[in-house]
Design an enzyme around this catalytic site. Structure first.
Site, short mmCIF file in Angstrom:
data_model
loop_
_atom_site.label_atom_id
_atom_site.label_comp_id
_atom_site.label_asym_id
_atom_site.label_seq_id
_atom_site.Cartn_x
_atom_site.Cartn_y
_atom_site.Cartn_z
CB SER A 121 36.46 63.95 -13.74
OG SER A 121 35.12 64.34 -13.49
CD GLU B 181 31.13 64.53 -8.73
OE1 GLU B 181 30.61 63.46 -8.37
OE2 GLU B 181 32.14 64.60 -9.45
CE LYS C 111 37.83 62.21 -10.88
NZ LYS C 111 37.13 61.42 -9.88
CG HIS D 17 36.51 67.15 -10.16
ND1 HIS D 17 35.64 66.08 -10.04
CD2 HIS D 17 36.14 67.78 -11.30
CE1 HIS D 17 34.79 66.07 -11.04
NE2 HIS D 17 35.06 67.09 -11.82
CG ASN D 18 35.54 63.13 -7.28
OD1 ASN D 18 35.72 63.67 -8.37
ND2 ASN D 18 35.53 61.83 -7.14
#
Length: 629
Positions: free
Chosen positions: A296, A358, A351, A354-355
């Site tokens: 990222s 986000e 990940k 995480h997105n």
């Protein structure tokens, strides 16, 4: 100050380290040092008496060799012969050398080495201690391995041939692949890079890219897969930076004919964690290692230092860790924003979430923009307001939103000219699917995703706006109340994302260290923020951030503003889906006696699904015939 390479020749006593070290130093015109010459008198006496050294005996000696290596690295480099049998010893020897410590492992069977050592004279290591050396030997993952069954000259030839090859390969030179390649090169690694040759479309991409950047002068550029693979030291380490999905599978199949047992493939794309598990099992059957790695930071992060989330076997991770740690962003303590996440597809799962976090963080800032605009502020004024928030709510996304709002094109702000259709690349979708599959309510992530879907129906939205004669009104709220609502919603968003990871970790037995995960999200990645830095310490104590006393106090103080802003925006007909959902979710989560009793009764009525009773602590299940005949 530039550091040069130090080549350590390692292996058990009697494998020929000194002989090979001297020959190699002559070939490379580098000074040679034998680590045995630096043993203390006490160590030499102990070994002469047939007693093996323990780790306490070795530590001071290893630190002396490390200082020697650092000093020589600052000159022209050198060759050092040192047994370095354990990973811990090699860690001490390479401290502060970072990527400049290179390893050559002279391997052989007990019989091969025993025969060789029995012929030696005037040496303080009796052959009887050889067995103890083999017992503590930890075969290095990052070393050029050469069998001592070769002659010394053949060994030197093999070492030189391997030493001239690249240490690391990168397959795919899109935006992220190019930035990571430059990052690796800037950190002193010798790299081979590959991009597929497509006549008339993608020709000489790697060669042209190399010629554009001075730091790539020592890299090797290819558009032929076989030549690319053969340019790498074995066991090979190749990072794939290609589109997720079928493309990744096609690339793996293209590479397989040229790979050898023990090679490692690293998928650095945004792959689905389930596919990562499948690919890992498939490649394991062919004795190829596989690491699924979340990366990222976008283009700039990939170049200057991203946050890196690798998942797979711990042993395989350790073999590639020096490369990933070197290119990763650094946290406030100068530690790399890279850590071992866990086995299987855990790296890509983390990940993915995480997105998802986000997505919601971006949507929240978009909703802040909508509200502040409705309060009568132009983009420059909104940027100024957001600038004032940085003191207590600093984040990368807040900073870039400020820059976006200040960007002008002619006399107007560019943001006013951008079509209000938001795209997505799949990770938000996968996160929403995962949260449903695991039974965890990450509702802000889902709301943010669905807001993007809704945005894409631009023509229909315009039509319905006219049909329903929708007229938004100015909500009766202050900027301070908007800020507090934003902060409240961010707490809920982070709670939900972290909760999803925690539940996945339990379900899949990944044993993810949530505090360490938060630490690598403090720099390099898109959701980095001061709040994430606070969560590093909080997550050392609990996986439920809403139980932390500081968070409890903050949330209580922010909630009244959130209630008011949501109510006023609803009356004003402003679409603030994530802010609204943060309050709805929190109200549900903090309600001791919910409406789910009605749901469960309904399920039992039409489907005999049974229910439990509050007045029965045994946990028994009941069914009721709801209609009296």
């Amino acid at each position: 100050m530039k550091m040069n390479n130090v080549i350590f020749i390692m292996g058990v006593s009697g494998c020929g380290k000194t002989t090979i070290g001297k020959l190699l130093s002559e070939e490379l015109s580098l000074p040679f040092f034998d680590a045995d010459d630096f043993h203390s008198v006490a160590n030499i006496k102990k070994m002469s008496e047939g007693k093996p050294l323990n780790d306490t005996d070795r530590e001071g000696w290893l630190k002396i060799i490390n200082k020697l290596a650092i000093d020589q690295s600052l000159k022209k480099g050198c060759v050092i012969a040192c047994s370095a049998l354990k990973e811990h010893y090699r860690f001490i020897l390479s401290t502060k050398l970072e990527t400049n410590a290179k390893w050559v492992y002279l391997s052989g069977s007990f019989e091969d080495v025993y025969n060789q050592i029995s012929e030696r004279k005037n040496h303080f290591m009796p052959s009887e201690l050889l067995q103890s050396q083999f017992e503590i030997l930890e075969v290095p993952a990052n070393a050029i391995e050469v069998s001592i069954t070769n002659s010394p000259l053949e060994i030197i030839k093999i070492i030189k041939k391997q030493y001239m090859k690249s240490e690391f390969g990168l397959f795919g030179l899109g935006v992220m692949g190019k930035s990571l390649t430059r990052n690796l090169a800037n950190n002193g690694f010798k790299i081979s890079m590959f991009n597929r040759h497509v006549a008339g479309v993608s020709e000489n991409v790697a060669v042209n890219f190399k010629n554009e950047h001075d730091e790539l002068s020592n890299t090797l550029a290819f558009d032929n897969i076989e030549a690319f693979v053969n340019s790498l030291q074995t066991p090979r380490k190749i990072m794939l930076m290609v589109n997720a999905g079928k493309v990744t599978d096609y690339v793996i199949e293209d590479l397989l004919p040229y790979l050898s047992e023990g090679d490692t493939l690293i998928d650095g794309g945004n792959s689905n964690y389930k596919k990562t598990k499948e690919r890992s099992a498939y490649l394991k059957s062919k004795n190829i290692y596989f690491i699924g790695t979340g990366v990222s930071g976008g283009e700039e992060g990939a170049l200057k230092g991203p946050s890196i989330m690798p998942g797979g076997s711990k042993e395989t991770y350790e073999s590639i860790a020096p490369f990933l740690n070197a290119i990763a962003a650094k946290d406030k303590n100068n530690l790399p924003c890279c850590t071992y996440i866990g086995p299987d597809g855990s790296g890509h799962f983390v990940k993915m979430v995480h997105n998802g976090i986000e997505y919601a963080e971006m949507q929240l800032l978009a909703e802040v923009y909508v509200i502040l605009k409705e309060l009568g502020n132009i983009p420059d004024e909104i940027a100024d307001i957001l600038e004032s928030w940085k003191a207590s709510a600093s984040s990368y996304l807040l900073e870039i939103t400020i820059d976006i709002l200040r960007k002008k094109e002619g006399d107007d702000w560019l943001v006013n000219k951008i079509m209000d259709k938001a795209g997505n690349k799949g990770t938000g979708n996968w996160t929403t699917i995962a949260t449903a599959e695991l039974g965890v309510s990450s509702s802000l992530i889902a709301s943010a995703l669905f807001a993007r879907y809704t945005s894409f129906y631009k023509e229909e939205r315009v039509q319905l706006n006219k049909l329903y004669d929708k007229q938004t009104q100015t909500p009766k709220i202050t900027v301070a109340e908007v800020f507090e609502t934003y902060q409240f919603a961010r707490i809920v968003n982070h709670y939900q994302g972290i909760k999803l990871i925690a539940e996945a970790s339990k379900a899949f037995e990944w044993h993810i260290n949530l505090s360490e995960m938060a630490r690598i999200w403090t720099n390099g990645c898109i959701i980095r923020s001061t709040f994430m830095e606070e969560l590093v310490e909080i997550l050392k104590e609990t996986d439920n951030i809403l139980t932390n006393s500081v968070i409890v106090d903050q949330t209580k103080s922010l909630k009244p503003s959130a209630n008011k802003v949501i109510a006023q925006c609803a009356l004003a007909e402003l679409p603030i889906v994530c802010m609204s959902e943060s309050v709805n979710f929190f109200n549900g989560l903090t309600t001791a006696d919910s409406s789910a009793n009605i749901i469960q009764a309904q399920r039992d009525y039409f489907g005999s699904h049974t229910y439990q009773r509050l007045d029965d602590e045994s946990g028994a299940f009941y069914h009721t015939e709801w209609i009296n005949e």
